[in-house]
Design a protein around this motif. Structure first.
Motif, PDB file in Angstrom:
ATOM      1  N   ALA A   2      -1.003  60.742 -16.154  1.00  0.00           N
ATOM      2  CA  ALA A   2      -0.639  61.273 -14.839  1.00  0.00           C
ATOM      3  C   ALA A   2       0.644  60.669 -14.337  1.00  0.00           C
ATOM      4  O   ALA A   2       1.362  61.276 -13.547  1.00  0.00           O
ATOM      5  CB  ALA A   2      -1.759  61.005 -13.834  1.00  0.00           C
ATOM      6  N   ALA A   3       0.956  59.460 -14.808  1.00  0.00           N
ATOM      7  CA  ALA A   3       2.229  58.847 -14.418  1.00  0.00           C
ATOM      8  C   ALA A   3       3.382  59.681 -14.893  1.00  0.00           C
ATOM      9  O   ALA A   3       4.456  59.668 -14.318  1.00  0.00           O
ATOM     10  CB  ALA A   3       2.322  57.439 -15.006  1.00  0.00           C
ATOM     11  N   ILE A   4       3.162  60.423 -15.981  1.00  0.00           N
ATOM     12  CA  ILE A   4       4.213  61.290 -16.500  1.00  0.00           C
ATOM     13  C   ILE A   4       4.182  62.638 -15.805  1.00  0.00           C
ATOM     14  O   ILE A   4       5.210  63.191 -15.448  1.00  0.00           O
ATOM     15  CB  ILE A   4       4.024  61.502 -18.011  1.00  0.00           C
ATOM     16  N   TYR A 450       3.240  55.365  -5.489  1.00  0.00           N
ATOM     17  CA  TYR A 450       2.365  56.102  -6.394  1.00  0.00           C
ATOM     18  C   TYR A 450       1.218  55.195  -6.829  1.00  0.00           C
ATOM     19  O   TYR A 450       1.430  54.009  -7.118  1.00  0.00           O
ATOM     20  CB  TYR A 450       3.154  56.572  -7.619  1.00  0.00           C
ATOM     21  N   THR A 451       0.003  55.735  -6.861  1.00  0.00           N
ATOM     22  CA  THR A 451      -1.152  54.974  -7.328  1.00  0.00           C
ATOM     23  C   THR A 451      -2.079  55.898  -8.106  1.00  0.00           C
ATOM     24  O   THR A 451      -2.209  57.083  -7.756  1.00  0.00           O
ATOM     25  CB  THR A 451      -1.915  54.332  -6.149  1.00  0.00           C
ATOM     26  N   GLY A 489      -0.047  51.035  -9.947  1.00  0.00           N
ATOM     27  CA  GLY A 489       0.715  51.609  -8.849  1.00  0.00           C
ATOM     28  C   GLY A 489       2.194  51.355  -9.051  1.00  0.00           C
ATOM     29  O   GLY A 489       2.591  50.460  -9.808  1.00  0.00           O
ATOM     30  N   THR A 490       3.019  52.137  -8.406  1.00  0.00           N
ATOM     31  CA  THR A 490       4.465  51.929  -8.458  1.00  0.00           C
ATOM     32  C   THR A 490       5.039  52.052  -7.053  1.00  0.00           C
ATOM     33  O   THR A 490       4.558  52.837  -6.226  1.00  0.00           O
ATOM     34  CB  THR A 490       5.179  52.949  -9.365  1.00  0.00           C
ATOM     35  N   LEU A 491       6.049  51.281  -6.798  1.00  0.00           N
ATOM     36  CA  LEU A 491       6.795  51.335  -5.544  1.00  0.00           C
ATOM     37  C   LEU A 491       8.260  51.520  -5.889  1.00  0.00           C
ATOM     38  O   LEU A 491       8.823  50.736  -6.667  1.00  0.00           O
ATOM     39  CB  LEU A 491       6.590  50.053  -4.741  1.00  0.00           C
ATOM     40  N   SER A 492       8.877  52.561  -5.335  1.00  0.00           N
ATOM     41  CA  SER A 492      10.221  52.948  -5.760  1.00  0.00           C
ATOM     42  C   SER A 492      11.126  53.199  -4.562  1.00  0.00           C
ATOM     43  O   SER A 492      11.121  54.292  -3.995  1.00  0.00           O
ATOM     44  CB  SER A 492      10.168  54.217  -6.625  1.00  0.00           C
ATOM     45  N   PRO A 493      11.890  52.220  -4.151  1.00  0.00           N
ATOM     46  CA  PRO A 493      12.923  52.476  -3.149  1.00  0.00           C
ATOM     47  C   PRO A 493      14.189  53.013  -3.812  1.00  0.00           C
ATOM     48  O   PRO A 493      14.476  52.699  -4.980  1.00  0.00           O
ATOM     49  CB  PRO A 493      13.162  51.099  -2.536  1.00  0.00           C
ATOM     50  N   ARG A 521      -1.861  49.041  -7.350  1.00  0.00           N
ATOM     51  CA  ARG A 521      -2.828  50.117  -7.285  1.00  0.00           C
ATOM     52  C   ARG A 521      -3.798  49.900  -6.129  1.00  0.00           C
ATOM     53  O   ARG A 521      -4.273  48.794  -5.911  1.00  0.00           O
ATOM     54  CB  ARG A 521      -3.600  50.198  -8.598  1.00  0.00           C
ATOM     55  N   LEU A 522      -4.074  50.954  -5.378  1.00  0.00           N
ATOM     56  CA  LEU A 522      -5.000  50.863  -4.255  1.00  0.00           C
ATOM     57  C   LEU A 522      -6.426  51.122  -4.709  1.00  0.00           C
ATOM     58  O   LEU A 522      -6.686  52.093  -5.424  1.00  0.00           O
ATOM     59  CB  LEU A 522      -4.630  51.886  -3.176  1.00  0.00           C
TER      60      LEU A 522
END
Length: 896
Positions: A2-4, A450-451, A489-493, A521-522
């Motif tokens: 799903a990350a893709i 994203y999580t 999870g990912t955090l993207s600024p 990840r939450l």
């Protein structure tokens, strides 16, 4: 997975762009250059690779928001070096003892591999043929390489400096937690009284290790064509395309329908798309040398054993059918709301052919020396992952766009939900703020989170009850250790800066950072820190609105007349005539007037082919027998350059020229003995490319009178291109040859002197240029040869706006200085290979013929288009080289 497949908005959003664009055009205070939120490319085409571009946070390939625009974008992606842990053993011999005491320790070790990198470009043209008909063409090319994880196991089963499995037995407790021998003291010498007894200390292993595999540079190319038809309250769009790379090819098509309601303030849209993909992957058996082909049953894929290279090949097919439905609503003059649903059904071979799993099986013997509760388990060779042959994916997303009149800015908030029958649940929230700064700048900061949960068949490693180690009990199961199917999870600024160069033309810079971590990840369990990494992506793009470009070019920014007519005196004495109709193969051949800005695009394609020549004498191919030999059969180089010029004064013009390059080398093998190197998995070609070197120039006007012009250019080539492209890591990896490296690796001085003269019927020009390497060695141990070139051309005006050109060129190029380290060069191939520095350079004479167009009236005023073919006439090669087959050059520019 799903990350893709869920990091970007879905295709139905494309249908809402027109409503958004309509709203934005109504907002008169918004600075020119604003565009609605981009639609990012869908990712199933890349699902079977470890492509960096598919990772969350990657700067998307921007698609135009209007029906008539053109653009090009270059981008770069880079991952960081990951953490790595392995078991190390040390030994000491206590005084008076006859045997060593062993101490084991899990240590963090330096990263041995170069991480994933990717360079790419996206070019597009969206045209409105007439009031109701639209057509669009998009071309994407990316080149990626680097090390990515192929399997995961406890750190204690990988010892020393090797990244592969070293132990054949591992220790676990009854709950499945791994242990390792942290201390071992043998029995004392029986002849020594009161000696120490044997001591075994086992410690729980809390670290995981990733087995990595390095991929040689590979090129993916994608092209798609679409057609659209508009009616008063509806539109129909159809498209098709193809994506091709060395181990995967897909073809796809789509159709979508939009219906406008409520005086076009509401749009309802539905879409259908189909993709067919073919996998044809090859990999070495170093990881899976014991795996039988019958241990991988799959009705959609075939696993076979290769020939002399003892490699496995896996082939398979997949199909994707996607349905989308959505609605967008213009709430008022400042707000747009959109929501939509999507369903994708994917069948066939859905596994990644380069992902494996570590399997531990019940060891048939009981080791009584182990502490109570610790058991031996055997280790199987790595097994190919197996995924279900069906995946149903559901998505829902919604977004809101609001224009803040007080701040002259727009904000967007978007949420997306993803769920599938593999057990993956994902949420994406992203927000951006688009702020105008003055009349020409736009700043857009953004943040994406994203999580996702893990797939129900994911685990870092697996267990088997088959005591033989054949793992027959796993044949009917699915399993994967692909970290992209784990919980994380990912955090993207990120931030984008847009500069409007002229009406309808803008330059865009983007930078994005991504943090990928299990701790982000939450809710509930997540992957361990072993898979954490961060990455960044950067892009630069040029984009223009065709209707505005054609109406403003030639007269400077703000001159919007599309019926400007230039007489011959103006044409031959102005910007377009002053450079003497320079052919496309001549660079830095003209200057600008004070206050002018010019942007352009150049493309150069050069070919070399066999047979090899010694000087000017062709050499016969080797006989088919004896030791294995490889012969080069041809090379192709494609270079793309973006030109940005401006004139701060009438006597000085500044120019910046970034570039990208891709190369392909053909090879033929003779003989029957196995070779030391795998030649990129027995392929008959080798690919390379990426960012090239960047040119920075200052042009100085020396003299000008009545159509005659003389200027001096002082240039510097900045070594932004790589000179460390390799086939792999470790003893089996080798450096690509000098002509397969994208850059020079040295700072280079590039002067030239140019004279042009333009008349009513004829024009001509001459240029002398040079390249001087300012460093004796680059970081790979060599420097390309210096170069001196002289060229002269003449132009015949077939029409006032069209000229035919004829050009002669003489070039002297030196041999390579220094050399690539011998340890990084593959076994010597036929005769003297292209790894020999003396096999470069020479004296060359070429002739070129071309066309040059500079329209003097109508919508294309200000555009300059040239194309030229250069044919070798005489070649005096140094050493043994492939023969030059000619070059194609094309250029386009527009001045304001």
């Amino acid at each position: 997975m799903a990350a893709i497949e869920r990091i970007h908005e879905h295709s139905h959003i494309r249908q809402t762009r027109r409503n958004v664009a309509r709203l934005l055009r109504r907002l008169a205070n918004l600075a020119p250059g604003y565009s609605a939120p981009s639609r990012y490319s869908n990712s199933p085409l890349r699902a079977l690779t470890t492509a960096a571009l598919a990772l969350p946070g990657m700067v998307g390939i921007a698609q135009a928001d209007e029906d008539a625009d053109v653009g090009i974008q270059y981008y770069h992606y880079q991952e960081n070096m990951r953490d790595d842990y392995r078991l190390f053993n040390t030994s000491v011999q206590p005084p008076g003892s006859y045997a060593n005491t062993y101490t084991g320790e899990i240590r963090r070790v330096p990263w041995e591999y170069r991480p994933v990198t990717s360079d790419g470009e996206h070019a597009y043209v969206h045209l409105r043929v007439d009031e109701r008909t639209r057509m669009a063409f998009d071309y994407v090319q990316d080149i990626w390489s680097g090390a990515s994880p192929i399997a995961t196991q406890p750190a204690s089963v990988t010892t020393g400096a090797s990244p592969h499995l070293e132990s054949h037995v591992a220790q676990f407790d009854a709950q499945g937690y791994p242990y390792y021998l942290s201390k071992y003291t043998p029995n004392a010498n029986p002849n020594t009284p009161n000696g120490t007894p044997q001591e075994l200390v086992y410690t729980r292993d809390t670290q995981l290790h990733q087995t990595m595999s390095y991929a040689s540079p590979e090129i993916r190319k994608q092209a798609n064509l679409s057609y659209g038809r508009d009616w008063n309250d509806a539109s129909l769009d159809m498209g098709a395309g193809i994506s091709d790379e060395p181990d995967f090819r897909s073809t796809f098509g789509s159709v979508s329908f939009r219906r406008n309601l409520n005086d076009k303030r509401t749009s309802v849209n539905v879409g259908l798309s189909y993709t067919h993909g073919d996998t044809h992957a090859t990999w070495d058996t170093v990881y899976t040398h014991r795996q039988r082909t019958d241990a991988y049953p799959d009705q959609f894929a075939t696993l076979s054993i290769g020939g002399g290279m003892n490699e496995r090949r896996i082939t398979g097919t997949r199909q994707d059918i996607a349905l989308t439905a959505g609605v967008s609503q213009v709430v008022n003059k400042n707000d747009v709301f959109s929501t939509g649903f999507g369903f994708t059904r994917t069948t066939g071979f859905l596994a990644n052919p380069y992902k494996f799993v570590t399997v531990f099986y019940v060891y048939p013997e009981i080791d009584t020396s182990l502490p109570s509760g610790i058991y031996n388990l055997g280790i199987s060779p790595l097994q190919l992952e197996k995924r279900p042959s069906l995946r149903n994916q559901f998505t829902w997303d919604t977004g809101y766009l609001h224009f803040f009149e007080k701040f002259n800015a727009a904000g967007r908030l978007h949420y997306s939900l993803f769920a599938d029958n593999w057990g993956v649940r994902a949420h994406t929230v992203d927000a951006e703020w688009r702020q105008t700064l003055g009349s020409a700048w736009t700043l857009t900061p953004r943040l994406r989170y994203y999580t996702q949960s893990a797939a129900n068949f994911y685990a870092p490693y697996f267990f088997s009850s088959d005591q033989t180690g054949a793992n027959s009990d796993l044949a009917s199961h699915v399993f994967s250790s692909d970290e992209r199917l784990s919980a994380f999870g990912t955090l993207s600024p990120g931030v984008t800066l847009t500069r409007q160069l002229a009406k309808g033309l803008s330059l865009e810079f983007a930078l994005e950072y991504q943090k990928h971590a299990g701790s982000l990840r939450l809710g509930g369990a997540s992957e361990a820190t072993y898979a954490d990494f961060h990455s960044y992506s950067a892009s630069i793009g040029l984009r223009g609105r065709l209707d505005q470009l054609f109406s403003t070019a030639g007269g400077g920014a703000g001159n919007g007349s599309s019926n400007v007519v230039m007489d011959n005196d103006a044409r031959h004495g102005g910007h377009h005539g002053a450079h003497g109709d320079a052919p496309a193969g001549v660079m830095a051949a003209h200057m600008l007037s004070v206050g002018e800005t010019m942007v352009g695009y150049r493309f150069v394609r050069e070919r070399q082919g066999g047979p090899l020549t010694q000087g000017s004498i062709a050499l016969p191919p080797p006989s088919d027998g004896g030791p294995m030999k490889m012969v080069l059969t041809g090379t192709t180089m494609n270079m793309r350059m973006l030109e940005i010029m401006m004139a701060p004064s009438d006597g000085v013009t500044l120019m910046l020229m970034p570039s990208s390059v891709d190369m392909n080398m053909g090879m033929s093998m003779f003989g029957k003995a196995p070779m030391k190197m795998s030649l990129d998995k027995e392929r008959d070609s080798q690919a390379s490319g990426g960012w090239g070197d960047t040119g920075v120039y200052a042009l100085f006007r020396l003299w000008e009178r009545s159509g005659r012009h003389l200027h001096l250019s002082q240039g510097l080539s900045v070594p932004t291109g790589s000179v460390n492209v390799r086939s792999g890591e470790g003893p089996d990896g080798y450096m690509y040859s000098y002509d397969m490296q994208p850059g020079s690796g040295t700072w280079d001085y590039k002067p030239n002197l140019t004279y042009t003269e333009a008349g009513q019927t004829l024009s001509w020009g001459a240029q002398v240029s040079a390249t001087k390497r300012l460093q004796g060695r680059n970081r790979s141990g060599y420097a390309l040869g210096d170069e001196v070139q002289a060229t002269a051309w003449g132009g015949l005006h077939i029409k006032p706006w069209l000229s035919a050109t004829l050009r002669g060129q003489v070039t002297t190029r030196g041999v390579v200085k220094g050399e690539i380290a011998a340890s990084l060069i593959p076994a010597t191939i036929y005769g003297i290979s292209d790894y020999t520095p003396q096999n470069y350079g020479g004296h060359f004479v070429d002739a070129g013929i071309g066309l040059h167009a500079a329209p003097i009236s109508g919508a294309l005023v200000g555009h300059d288009i040239s194309v030229e073919w250069t044919q070798p006439l005489r070649s005096g090669y140094y050493g043994t080289q492939l023969q030059r087959k000619g070059a194609l050059s094309a250029s386009w520019s527009i001045a304001f």
